[in-house]
Design a protein around this motif. Structure first.
Motif, PDB file in Angstrom:
ATOM      1  N   THR A  72      29.123  -2.218-101.114  1.00  0.00           N
ATOM      2  CA  THR A  72      30.238  -1.285-101.275  1.00  0.00           C
ATOM      3  C   THR A  72      31.151  -1.376-100.064  1.00  0.00           C
ATOM      4  N   LYS A  73      32.421  -1.598-100.315  1.00  0.00           N
ATOM      5  CA  LYS A  73      33.411  -1.685 -99.238  1.00  0.00           C
ATOM      6  C   LYS A  73      34.332  -0.460 -99.259  1.00  0.00           C
ATOM      7  N   ASN A  74      34.652  -0.006-100.471  1.00  0.00           N
ATOM      8  CA  ASN A  74      35.593   1.102-100.633  1.00  0.00           C
ATOM      9  C   ASN A  74      34.827   2.427-100.762  1.00  0.00           C
ATOM     10  N   LYS A 118      42.806   8.673 -93.074  1.00  0.00           N
ATOM     11  CA  LYS A 118      42.563   7.885 -91.866  1.00  0.00           C
ATOM     12  C   LYS A 118      41.091   7.483 -91.773  1.00  0.00           C
ATOM     13  N   ILE A 119      40.205   8.389 -92.141  1.00  0.00           N
ATOM     14  CA  ILE A 119      38.768   8.083 -92.142  1.00  0.00           C
ATOM     15  C   ILE A 119      38.470   7.002 -93.171  1.00  0.00           C
ATOM     16  N   GLU A 125      38.128  -0.718 -92.955  1.00  0.00           N
ATOM     17  CA  GLU A 125      38.385  -1.805 -92.005  1.00  0.00           C
ATOM     18  C   GLU A 125      37.140  -2.207 -91.217  1.00  0.00           C
ATOM     19  N   GLU A 126      36.258  -1.260 -90.945  1.00  0.00           N
ATOM     20  CA  GLU A 126      35.126  -1.550 -90.062  1.00  0.00           C
ATOM     21  C   GLU A 126      33.807  -1.846 -90.766  1.00  0.00           C
ATOM     22  N   ASP A 132      25.310  -0.478 -91.426  1.00  0.00           N
ATOM     23  CA  ASP A 132      24.474   0.574 -92.002  1.00  0.00           C
ATOM     24  C   ASP A 132      25.213   1.902 -91.901  1.00  0.00           C
ATOM     25  N   SER A 133      24.604   2.940 -92.400  1.00  0.00           N
ATOM     26  CA  SER A 133      25.276   4.240 -92.492  1.00  0.00           C
ATOM     27  C   SER A 133      25.575   4.864 -91.128  1.00  0.00           C
ATOM     28  N   LYS A 134      24.990   4.325 -90.057  1.00  0.00           N
ATOM     29  CA  LYS A 134      25.283   4.843 -88.711  1.00  0.00           C
ATOM     30  C   LYS A 134      26.735   4.582 -88.313  1.00  0.00           C
ATOM     31  N   LEU A 135      27.405   3.690 -89.009  1.00  0.00           N
ATOM     32  CA  LEU A 135      28.808   3.378 -88.763  1.00  0.00           C
ATOM     33  C   LEU A 135      29.705   4.608 -88.967  1.00  0.00           C
ATOM     34  N   PHE A 136      29.345   5.442 -89.936  1.00  0.00           N
ATOM     35  CA  PHE A 136      30.237   6.508 -90.375  1.00  0.00           C
ATOM     36  C   PHE A 136      30.393   7.673 -89.397  1.00  0.00           C
ATOM     37  N   GLN A 137      29.296   8.132 -88.827  1.00  0.00           N
ATOM     38  CA  GLN A 137      29.339   9.364 -88.028  1.00  0.00           C
ATOM     39  C   GLN A 137      30.301   9.287 -86.842  1.00  0.00           C
TER      40      GLN A 137
END
Length: 195
Positions: A72-74, A118-119, A125-126, A132-137
């Motif tokens: 999943t990218k989007n 923006k989020i 982009e990233e 992994d899900s740690k990217l989001f926080q």
């Protein structure tokens, strides 16, 4: 008769529960005074102060297995700008002040949508195939903090929305930025970049 009474109770409970659902941001809807449904909301001439808690926030959640996550990218549909009517508080001594606060509430809800976009953009982009899900926080925390700072600055600079000209100027900037990030609306699919 008992069956109809039970059905009526079920329908009333269903209407009550759905009435408490958060309202998603919509470009075609402007908040109204009636949307501030917290029991603490009031317009009363005996009041000597006024305040607003906009009830707007960014909601971010997803539930998927690791394989789905990897491909999943989007994540646009997972980041929502919402307004919680039952938590939205508007307190004013008169209707003039109430409407000034309402204008700030409208600005703030649009600001929440801007930062939701923006989020979404930054995640798009990233996020790589092996993220992994740690990217989001960290993304969420950084942009949430920036949004809160902007909101507080505009709140102070416009004297709680009483400076209607300045508030309108700031609101127009936010609307323009929302349009600039049109690929990152809740239901949008961002265009692939041409490298």
């Amino acid at each position: 008769m008992k069956k109809y009474t039970l059905l009526l109770c079920f329908l009333c409970a269903t209407v009550f529960l759905f009435g408490q659902e958060p309202m998603e941001w919509n470009p075609d809807y402007e908040l109204q005074l009636s949307d501030y449904q917290s029991p603490e909301s009031e317009i009363d001439s005996s009041l000597t102060s006024y305040s607003i808690y906009s009830g707007s926030k960014i909601d971010f959640s997803f539930n998927m297995n690791s394989v789905s996550f990897m491909f999943t990218k989007n994540f646009n549909s997972k980041v929502r700008a919402i307004f919680q009517k039952n938590l939205a508080v508007l307190i004013a001594p008169d209707s003039v002040t109430a409407n000034q606060l309402l204008l700030f509430g409208r600005y703030d809800f649009d600001l929440v949508e801007l930062y939701a976009r923006k989020i979404r953009k930054k995640i798009y982009e990233e996020k790589g195939a092996f993220s992994d899900s740690k990217l989001f926080q960290p993304i969420f925390n950084e942009l949430q903090e920036e949004m809160n700072t902007v909101s507080a600055q505009v709140f102070k600079a416009t004297n709680f929305g009483k400076d209607a000209v300045m508030l309108q100027k700031e609101h127009n900037k936010v609307k323009q930025e929302i349009n600039t990030l049109s690929d990152f609306c809740l239901s949008c699919k961002p265009k692939k970049s041409k490298d």
